[in-house]
Design a protein around this motif. Sequence first.
Motif, PDB file in Angstrom:
ATOM      1  N   MET A   1       0.848  -1.176   0.000  1.00  0.00           N
ATOM      2  CA  MET A   1       0.000   0.000   0.000  1.00  0.00           C
ATOM      3  C   MET A   1       0.892   1.238   0.000  1.00  0.00           C
ATOM      4  SD  MET A   1      -2.846   1.352   2.714  1.00  0.00           S
ATOM      5  CE  MET A   1      -4.125   0.214   2.294  1.00  0.00           C
ATOM      6  N   ASP A   2       0.448   2.238  -0.670  1.00  0.00           N
ATOM      7  CA  ASP A   2       1.150   3.504  -0.804  1.00  0.00           C
ATOM      8  C   ASP A   2       1.353   4.157   0.569  1.00  0.00           C
ATOM      9  OD1 ASP A   2       2.014   6.021  -1.589  1.00  0.00           O
ATOM     10  OD2 ASP A   2       0.035   6.653  -2.307  1.00  0.00           O
ATOM     11  N   PRO A   3       2.588   4.578   0.928  1.00  0.00           N
ATOM     12  CA  PRO A   3       2.839   5.212   2.227  1.00  0.00           C
ATOM     13  C   PRO A   3       1.977   6.448   2.477  1.00  0.00           C
ATOM     14  CG  PRO A   3       4.910   4.632   1.195  1.00  0.00           C
ATOM     15  CD  PRO A   3       3.835   4.361   0.180  1.00  0.00           C
ATOM     16  N   LEU A   4       1.677   7.197   1.436  1.00  0.00           N
ATOM     17  CA  LEU A   4       0.840   8.387   1.611  1.00  0.00           C
ATOM     18  C   LEU A   4      -0.574   7.987   2.031  1.00  0.00           C
ATOM     19  CD1 LEU A   4       0.526  11.417   1.476  1.00  0.00           C
ATOM     20  CD2 LEU A   4      -0.058  11.182  -0.953  1.00  0.00           C
ATOM     21  N   ARG A   5      -1.108   6.919   1.445  1.00  0.00           N
ATOM     22  CA  ARG A   5      -2.448   6.453   1.836  1.00  0.00           C
ATOM     23  C   ARG A   5      -2.454   5.974   3.283  1.00  0.00           C
ATOM     24  NH1 ARG A   5      -5.340   2.520  -1.938  1.00  0.00           N
ATOM     25  NH2 ARG A   5      -7.040   3.169  -0.612  1.00  0.00           N
ATOM     26  N   ILE A   6      -1.396   5.300   3.698  1.00  0.00           N
ATOM     27  CA  ILE A   6      -1.306   4.852   5.101  1.00  0.00           C
ATOM     28  C   ILE A   6      -1.263   6.065   6.022  1.00  0.00           C
ATOM     29  CG2 ILE A   6       0.156   3.681   6.801  1.00  0.00           C
ATOM     30  CD1 ILE A   6       0.985   1.762   4.542  1.00  0.00           C
ATOM     31  N   ALA A   7      -0.480   7.072   5.656  1.00  0.00           N
ATOM     32  CA  ALA A   7      -0.379   8.277   6.480  1.00  0.00           C
ATOM     33  C   ALA A   7      -1.729   8.983   6.587  1.00  0.00           C
ATOM     34  CB  ALA A   7       0.670   9.219   5.899  1.00  0.00           C
ATOM     35  N   VAL A   8      -2.446   9.077   5.477  1.00  0.00           N
ATOM     36  CA  VAL A   8      -3.763   9.720   5.494  1.00  0.00           C
ATOM     37  C   VAL A   8      -4.727   8.922   6.366  1.00  0.00           C
ATOM     38  CG1 VAL A   8      -5.785  10.301   4.056  1.00  0.00           C
ATOM     39  CG2 VAL A   8      -3.473  10.913   3.295  1.00  0.00           C
ATOM     40  N   ARG A   9      -4.709   7.599   6.252  1.00  0.00           N
ATOM     41  CA  ARG A   9      -5.584   6.755   7.071  1.00  0.00           C
ATOM     42  C   ARG A   9      -5.221   6.882   8.559  1.00  0.00           C
ATOM     43  NH1 ARG A   9      -8.670   2.752   5.216  1.00  0.00           N
ATOM     44  NH2 ARG A   9      -9.024   2.627   2.996  1.00  0.00           N
ATOM     45  N   ALA A  10      -3.927   6.924   8.856  1.00  0.00           N
ATOM     46  CA  ALA A  10      -3.491   7.071  10.253  1.00  0.00           C
ATOM     47  C   ALA A  10      -3.956   8.414  10.809  1.00  0.00           C
ATOM     48  CB  ALA A  10      -1.971   6.948  10.346  1.00  0.00           C
ATOM     49  N   LEU A  11      -3.815   9.461  10.033  1.00  0.00           N
ATOM     50  CA  LEU A  11      -4.264  10.779  10.472  1.00  0.00           C
ATOM     51  C   LEU A  11      -5.779  10.787  10.671  1.00  0.00           C
ATOM     52  CD1 LEU A  11      -3.474  13.654  11.140  1.00  0.00           C
ATOM     53  CD2 LEU A  11      -3.707  14.225   8.723  1.00  0.00           C
ATOM     54  N   PHE A  12      -6.507  10.149   9.768  1.00  0.00           N
ATOM     55  CA  PHE A  12      -7.957  10.057   9.910  1.00  0.00           C
ATOM     56  C   PHE A  12      -8.329   9.317  11.196  1.00  0.00           C
ATOM     57  CE2 PHE A  12     -11.905   7.658   9.272  1.00  0.00           C
ATOM     58  CZ  PHE A  12     -12.794   8.712   9.060  1.00  0.00           C
ATOM     59  N   ALA A  13      -7.675   8.192  11.455  1.00  0.00           N
ATOM     60  CA  ALA A  13      -7.943   7.429  12.679  1.00  0.00           C
ATOM     61  C   ALA A  13      -7.655   8.274  13.909  1.00  0.00           C
ATOM     62  CB  ALA A  13      -7.102   6.152  12.697  1.00  0.00           C
ATOM     63  N   PHE A  14      -6.547   9.003  13.874  1.00  0.00           N
ATOM     64  CA  PHE A  14      -6.199   9.860  15.010  1.00  0.00           C
ATOM     65  C   PHE A  14      -7.276  10.905  15.246  1.00  0.00           C
ATOM     66  CE2 PHE A  14      -4.413  13.828  16.564  1.00  0.00           C
ATOM     67  CZ  PHE A  14      -3.920  13.411  17.795  1.00  0.00           C
ATOM     68  N   VAL A  15      -7.715  11.572  14.196  1.00  0.00           N
ATOM     69  CA  VAL A  15      -8.723  12.628  14.336  1.00  0.00           C
ATOM     70  C   VAL A  15     -10.025  12.053  14.882  1.00  0.00           C
ATOM     71  CG1 VAL A  15     -10.161  14.258  13.027  1.00  0.00           C
ATOM     72  CG2 VAL A  15      -7.697  14.150  12.607  1.00  0.00           C
ATOM     73  N   VAL A  16     -10.478  10.935  14.336  1.00  0.00           N
ATOM     74  CA  VAL A  16     -11.737  10.336  14.792  1.00  0.00           C
ATOM     75  C   VAL A  16     -11.633   9.893  16.251  1.00  0.00           C
ATOM     76  CG1 VAL A  16     -13.312   8.361  14.495  1.00  0.00           C
ATOM     77  CG2 VAL A  16     -12.528   9.657  12.503  1.00  0.00           C
ATOM     78  N   LEU A  17     -10.563   9.168  16.592  1.00  0.00           N
ATOM     79  CA  LEU A  17     -10.418   8.696  17.972  1.00  0.00           C
ATOM     80  C   LEU A  17     -10.243   9.862  18.941  1.00  0.00           C
ATOM     81  CD1 LEU A  17      -8.191   5.533  17.493  1.00  0.00           C
ATOM     82  CD2 LEU A  17     -10.621   5.638  18.075  1.00  0.00           C
ATOM     83  N   HIS A  18      -9.483  10.865  18.540  1.00  0.00           N
ATOM     84  CA  HIS A  18      -9.294  12.032  19.406  1.00  0.00           C
ATOM     85  C   HIS A  18     -10.639  12.719  19.660  1.00  0.00           C
ATOM     86  CE1 HIS A  18      -7.196  15.248  21.390  1.00  0.00           C
ATOM     87  NE2 HIS A  18      -7.820  16.129  20.633  1.00  0.00           N
ATOM     88  N   ALA A  19     -11.437  12.894  18.623  1.00  0.00           N
ATOM     89  CA  ALA A  19     -12.744  13.524  18.787  1.00  0.00           C
ATOM     90  C   ALA A  19     -13.645  12.685  19.696  1.00  0.00           C
ATOM     91  CB  ALA A  19     -13.403  13.725  17.419  1.00  0.00           C
ATOM     92  N   LEU A  20     -13.629  11.370  19.515  1.00  0.00           N
ATOM     93  CA  LEU A  20     -14.455  10.500  20.353  1.00  0.00           C
ATOM     94  C   LEU A  20     -14.002  10.537  21.810  1.00  0.00           C
ATOM     95  CD1 LEU A  20     -14.887   7.421  17.990  1.00  0.00           C
ATOM     96  CD2 LEU A  20     -16.679   9.013  18.725  1.00  0.00           C
ATOM     97  N   LEU A  21     -12.703  10.528  22.043  1.00  0.00           N
ATOM     98  CA  LEU A  21     -12.198  10.562  23.415  1.00  0.00           C
ATOM     99  C   LEU A  21     -12.490  11.906  24.070  1.00  0.00           C
ATOM    100  CD1 LEU A  21      -8.841   8.622  23.069  1.00  0.00           C
ATOM    101  CD2 LEU A  21     -10.976   7.851  24.097  1.00  0.00           C
TER     102      LEU A  21
END
Length: 172
Positions: A1-21
Amino acid sequence: MDPLRIAVRALFAFVVLHALLRASGKRFVAEATGFDFVLALILGDVVDDLLWAEVPASQFTVAAATLVLARLGAALASAGSPRAAALLGGVARLIVQDGSPLRPAMRAERMNRRELAEALRREGLEPHDWQQVRSARLERSGRVSVLRKPWAQRARRADADRLRDARPGAQG
């Protein structure tokens, strides 16, 4: 998988989890219990699935939100019912009374004398000082809280002020 796509997905996960917490409140993170540990493990697996594109972002968001809502539901149930609180989060257990370790309670918590000594040392108490302990409890968080006997309590600023004011010739 493209490193940029992984980075975008990781950032998305961080934002969602941070908002939920953030939405779930400060105590959600500050007072972790066994329930929270299990939740963290499951959330970690859900994030892993998102990062490697095994699930779409929408499914990740629904799964993470469901887990956080389950945690909030458990917190509300615990706040409203002592029985639910004990079932979901456990109870504090008395492990020392009047300076004596309570072996059955320690055994139930799978705690040995060395671990008790370590916990009491964090409170400034060596084994020869244990007679100062009125009670010690292993809290739900896993920390040991200690209540000292009245004669062994640490001096406070107010105590020093009272002593100073009680001296002959002291001015108030």
